[in-house]
Design an enzyme around this catalytic site. Structure first.
Site, PDB file in Angstrom:
ATOM      1  N   ASP A   1     -37.899 -33.200 -28.674  1.00 16.90           N
ATOM      2  CA  ASP A   1     -36.593 -33.570 -28.131  1.00 16.90           C
ATOM      3  C   ASP A   1     -35.730 -34.077 -29.293  1.00 16.90           C
ATOM      4  O   ASP A   1     -36.250 -34.629 -30.261  1.00 16.90           O
ATOM      5  CB  ASP A   1     -36.728 -34.673 -27.064  1.00 16.90           C
TER       6      ASP A   1
ATOM      7  N   ASP B   1     -34.009 -30.890 -33.050  1.00 12.40           N
ATOM      8  CA  ASP B   1     -32.737 -30.397 -32.532  1.00 12.40           C
ATOM      9  C   ASP B   1     -32.877 -28.876 -32.517  1.00 12.40           C
ATOM     10  O   ASP B   1     -33.081 -28.256 -33.578  1.00 12.40           O
ATOM     11  CB  ASP B   1     -31.588 -30.839 -33.453  1.00 12.40           C
ATOM     12  N   VAL B   2     -32.776 -28.271 -31.338  1.00 10.50           N
ATOM     13  CA  VAL B   2     -33.057 -26.822 -31.232  1.00 10.50           C
ATOM     14  C   VAL B   2     -32.019 -25.966 -31.951  1.00 10.50           C
ATOM     15  O   VAL B   2     -32.207 -24.759 -32.088  1.00 10.50           O
ATOM     16  CB  VAL B   2     -33.190 -26.356 -29.757  1.00 10.50           C
TER      17      VAL B   2
ATOM     18  N   TYR C   1     -21.249 -22.676 -19.458  1.00  5.59           N
ATOM     19  CA  TYR C   1     -22.648 -22.705 -19.003  1.00  5.59           C
ATOM     20  C   TYR C   1     -23.033 -21.355 -18.396  1.00  5.59           C
ATOM     21  O   TYR C   1     -24.094 -20.802 -18.698  1.00  5.59           O
ATOM     22  CB  TYR C   1     -22.778 -23.842 -17.993  1.00  5.59           C
TER      23      TYR C   1
ATOM     24  N   LYS D   1     -26.113 -19.121 -19.750  1.00  5.18           N
ATOM     25  CA  LYS D   1     -27.301 -18.936 -18.902  1.00  5.18           C
ATOM     26  C   LYS D   1     -27.453 -17.464 -18.500  1.00  5.18           C
ATOM     27  O   LYS D   1     -28.565 -16.966 -18.351  1.00  5.18           O
ATOM     28  CB  LYS D   1     -27.222 -19.851 -17.682  1.00  5.18           C
TER      29      LYS D   1
ATOM     30  N   THR E   1     -31.615 -34.349 -11.799  1.00  2.00           N
ATOM     31  CA  THR E   1     -31.938 -34.901 -13.126  1.00  2.00           C
ATOM     32  C   THR E   1     -30.656 -35.541 -13.666  1.00  2.00           C
ATOM     33  O   THR E   1     -29.574 -35.385 -13.091  1.00  2.00           O
ATOM     34  CB  THR E   1     -32.380 -33.806 -14.121  1.00  2.00           C
TER      35      THR E   1
HETATM   36  P1  NAI Z   1     -31.683 -33.337 -18.871  1.00  2.00           P
HETATM   37  O1  NAI Z   1     -30.323 -33.617 -19.419  1.00  2.00           O
HETATM   38  O2  NAI Z   1     -32.277 -34.255 -17.863  1.00  2.00           O
HETATM   39  O3  NAI Z   1     -32.721 -33.166 -20.067  1.00  2.00           O
HETATM   40  C1  NAI Z   1     -32.413 -32.328 -21.160  1.00  2.00           C
HETATM   41  C2  NAI Z   1     -33.202 -32.772 -22.375  1.00  2.00           C
HETATM   42  O4  NAI Z   1     -32.825 -31.920 -23.466  1.00  2.00           O
HETATM   43  C3  NAI Z   1     -32.893 -34.209 -22.803  1.00  2.00           C
HETATM   44  O5  NAI Z   1     -34.091 -34.914 -23.065  1.00  2.00           O
HETATM   45  C4  NAI Z   1     -32.067 -34.034 -24.071  1.00  2.00           C
HETATM   46  O6  NAI Z   1     -32.243 -35.086 -25.028  1.00  2.00           O
HETATM   47  C5  NAI Z   1     -32.609 -32.716 -24.608  1.00  2.00           C
HETATM   48  N1  NAI Z   1     -31.674 -32.055 -25.525  1.00  2.00           N
HETATM   49  C6  NAI Z   1     -30.332 -31.941 -25.408  1.00  2.00           C
HETATM   50  N2  NAI Z   1     -29.822 -31.312 -26.473  1.00  2.00           N
HETATM   51  C7  NAI Z   1     -30.878 -31.012 -27.281  1.00  2.00           C
HETATM   52  C8  NAI Z   1     -31.003 -30.363 -28.525  1.00  2.00           C
HETATM   53  N3  NAI Z   1     -29.920 -29.914 -29.201  1.00  2.00           N
HETATM   54  N4  NAI Z   1     -32.219 -30.199 -29.078  1.00  2.00           N
HETATM   55  C9  NAI Z   1     -33.328 -30.682 -28.427  1.00  2.00           C
HETATM   56  N5  NAI Z   1     -33.271 -31.330 -27.249  1.00  2.00           N
HETATM   57  C10 NAI Z   1     -32.049 -31.482 -26.689  1.00  2.00           C
HETATM   58  O7  NAI Z   1     -31.585 -31.839 -18.297  1.00  2.00           O
HETATM   59  P2  NAI Z   1     -32.411 -31.079 -17.160  1.00  2.00           P
HETATM   60  O8  NAI Z   1     -31.632 -31.133 -15.913  1.00  2.00           O
HETATM   61  O9  NAI Z   1     -33.811 -31.503 -17.173  1.00  2.00           O
HETATM   62  O10 NAI Z   1     -32.280 -29.578 -17.695  1.00  2.00           O
HETATM   63  C11 NAI Z   1     -33.294 -28.925 -18.441  1.00  2.00           C
HETATM   64  C12 NAI Z   1     -32.976 -27.449 -18.501  1.00  2.00           C
HETATM   65  O11 NAI Z   1     -32.906 -26.920 -17.182  1.00  2.00           O
HETATM   66  C13 NAI Z   1     -31.646 -27.116 -19.153  1.00  2.00           C
HETATM   67  O12 NAI Z   1     -31.755 -25.937 -19.923  1.00  2.00           O
HETATM   68  C14 NAI Z   1     -30.738 -26.886 -17.982  1.00  2.00           C
HETATM   69  O13 NAI Z   1     -29.643 -26.068 -18.288  1.00  2.00           O
HETATM   70  C15 NAI Z   1     -31.688 -26.242 -17.001  1.00  2.00           C
HETATM   71  N6  NAI Z   1     -31.259 -26.323 -15.621  1.00  2.00           N
HETATM   72  C16 NAI Z   1     -31.148 -27.542 -14.992  1.00  2.00           C
HETATM   73  C17 NAI Z   1     -30.744 -27.588 -13.677  1.00  2.00           C
HETATM   74  C18 NAI Z   1     -30.643 -28.858 -12.922  1.00  2.00           C
HETATM   75  O14 NAI Z   1     -30.175 -28.799 -11.772  1.00  2.00           O
HETATM   76  N7  NAI Z   1     -31.044 -29.983 -13.434  1.00  2.00           N
HETATM   77  C19 NAI Z   1     -30.396 -26.360 -12.945  1.00  2.00           C
HETATM   78  C20 NAI Z   1     -30.550 -25.168 -13.694  1.00  2.00           C
HETATM   79  C21 NAI Z   1     -30.971 -25.163 -14.985  1.00  2.00           C
END
Ligand code: NAI
Length: 259
Positions: free
Chosen positions: A38, A64-65, A155, A159, A192
């Site tokens: 992360d 950082d990805v 987004y 996606k 989330t």
């Molecule tokens: P979140 O915001 O709760 O967690 C995302 C994590 O990614 C965080 O720990 C953050 O620090 C990390 N992150 C952000 N930028 C980064 C970077 N440049 N390099 C490394 N880590 C980084 O998000 P969530 O909801 O868990 O989402 C996870 C994935 O699921 C994302 O790709 C999101 O687009 C996708 N998603 C989420 C949905 C939802 O309803 N929560 C719905 C559809 C897709």
């Protein structure tokens, strides 16, 4: 009884929170050694501490990805330390709301760098590491990669790109004879921090309209899902149970996209 991921090494990006953290926990429960990466090192270390306290195996890495050289060195480190990489979940992502008229070029590019280029570089690095030994690459897209939403222009763009890029990578691996499967996962609305912050930053009337719409349009219970719902889908794609799947789209959305 052996776990469903016994003997596998898995790397999950954005593993410090939300869907990524749930996926790390679930993989560890099923016997994987999980590399939790992360950009927020503290959150990755917290997830590792939870996993090890529960008897699982995990380690934290700050990543950082969007950092290209780091992708190659990180994957090389993991392979050297643990003898291979068998599963990659490209989960890290951000969501910056904005219509096509509102979104700034800076926000567009930041979304592209994390949600688009990060997935590309991760997939490429994993293929290089897995081409002999085999593996499963799981790209977290979204239902927003299948259907449009006026308030998520950048987004949607990324996606949707992840969805079709996954098929290209899957076909490439088959054509080259690499024993690597590449699939995408399409979560619906999952409770989330990302969703809470995203909805919270929209104008109030849009928020109200959104809550009312979610209650009406999520056929399965009228409510958002939880991170574990997505983690279980990732577990299936990571395990040998999905050995005949590649380039597939696993939609987990309470039926939202049935409409
Ligand atoms: P979140 O915001 O709760 O967690 C995302 C994590 O990614 C965080 O720990 C953050 O620090 C990390 N992150 C952000 N930028 C980064 C970077 N440049 N390099 C490394 N880590 C980084 O998000 P969530 O909801 O868990 O989402 C996870 C994935 O699921 C994302 O790709 C999101 O687009 C996708 N998603 C989420 C949905 C939802 O309803 N929560 C719905 C559809 C897709």
């Amino acid at each position: 009884m052996a776990g469903r991921l016994e003997g596998k090494v898995a790397l999950v990006t954005g593993g410090g929170a939300g869907i990524g953290a749930a996926t790390c926990r679930r993989f560890a429960e099923e016997g994987a050694l999980v590399v939790v990466t992360d950009v927020n090192g503290d959150s990755a270390r917290r997830v590792v501490a939870e996993i090890t306290a529960a008897g699982g195996r995990a380690e934290a890495r700050v990543q950082d990805v969007t950092d290209e050289p780091l992708w190659d060195s990180l994957v090389a480190d993991v392979v050297a330390a643990h003898g291979g990489l068998h599963v990659l979940v490209n989960n890290a992502g951000i969501a910056i709301p904005g219509t096509v008229e509102e979104v700034t070029l800076a926000d567009w590019r930041l979304t592209q760098a994390i949600n688009g280029e990060g997935v590309f570089m991760g997939t490429r690095a994993a293929i290089r590491a897995m081409k002999e030994s085999g593996g499963s690459i799981i790209n977290i897209s979204s239902i927003e990669g299948i259907i449009g939403e006026a308030h998520t222009a950048a987004y949607n763009y990324n996606k949707g790109g992840v969805r079709i890029f996954t098929k290209s990578a899957a076909l490439h691996c088959c054509k080259e004879g690499y024993p690597i499967r590449v699939n995408s996962v399409h979560p619906g609305f999952i409770l989330t921090a990302m969703v809470e912050e995203g909805i919270g930053s929209m104008p109030e009337e849009i928020q109200a309209e959104m809550s009312e719409r979610l209650a009406r349009e999520i056929p399965l219970g009228g409510a958002m899902g939880e991170p574990l719902d997505i983690a279980n889908g990732c577990l299936f794609l990571a395990s040998e149970e999905s050995k005949y799947m590649t380039g597939s789209e696993l939609i987990i959305d309470g039926g939202y996209t049935c409409h």
